[in-house]
Design a protein around this motif. Sequence first.
Motif: not given
Length: 342
Positions: A99-100, A165, A322, A340
């Motif tokens: 995740s960011y 991913w 993301e 994001i």
Amino acid sequence: MIGLAVIGAGYWGPNLVRNAQATPALHLRWLCDLNEARARSVLGPYSTVQVSTCYEQILADPAVDAVAIATPAVTHFDLVRAALEAGKHVLVEKPLTCSYADGAKLVQAAQRAGLVLMCDHTFCYTPAAMKIRELIHAGEIGELCFFDSVRINLGLIQPDVGVLWDLAPHDAAILDFILPADVRPVAVTAHGADPLGTGRACVAYLSVWLSSGVLAHVHVNWLSPTKIRTVVIGGSRRTIVWNDLKPDQRLAIYDRGVDQAADPDERRQALISYRLGDVLVPALPEREALGAVMADFAAAITDGRAPQTDGHSGLRVLAVLEAAARSLAHGGTRIDIEGITS
């Protein structure tokens, strides 16, 4: 010499071990894996490198200055954070985290500690990618008009992440690496399919809008019986084709394209001409990109500088991934990257 430990002896870990041992500035001291037998098989029977199944043991060793992490993506945040808290420099396999928000925490932690945090975006260290970046930044292809990447093959189907991913981080990293400094991704849409019923996308298509108005496109696929690794980058003057599976001509620069009329009225009438020129195949050295990754990691530690693919580059890639994941979950809705990163 920089004392190094490699965490993870699975698919990518053995490559890190081999290249670490071939890098003069690094001294490989430990290989850590939950499967001790697998780690010992990677090192061979005569190795002096120590083996452990406990990463805390490695982080407690004062002779270890840095760690290289090649474990599943879901483990990256905890392992990288623990290494930074132990005062170790970190090289981590893509993606930086899942995740960011978690990636941003790691980048901030590395900055506070004055430590190197580097992402193993290996393709950015290939001679082809470096040449492409050089050509684009020097204006040799003119204004960027499109970016199209195809990265497809049969497997490996990952147990913890979808194809998005697994494969798309390579293309997002390449895009981030070659773009001019004043151009950045601003929005993403993604569509995917799971024809095998695995519970995750095995085929995905990403569209990335850039701040210059250009559209970049990425196709990733685990199910193709034919392996393709091709990137086509179109400019207003020239077009670059990167075929990574063609050693005798990895890069070709085409002086071919479309010449638009200078007059706006003529453009609206679609008055164009086609330019057919020469094809240039630059001579590129053949070397293993991961060796260059290891050398840059060591030099960044020694010189106290940021590596070429630092934590911030990892964050920019995470922002694209993301946004793509959110778009995929919402049926291909356009997702703004600012949502994001803010």
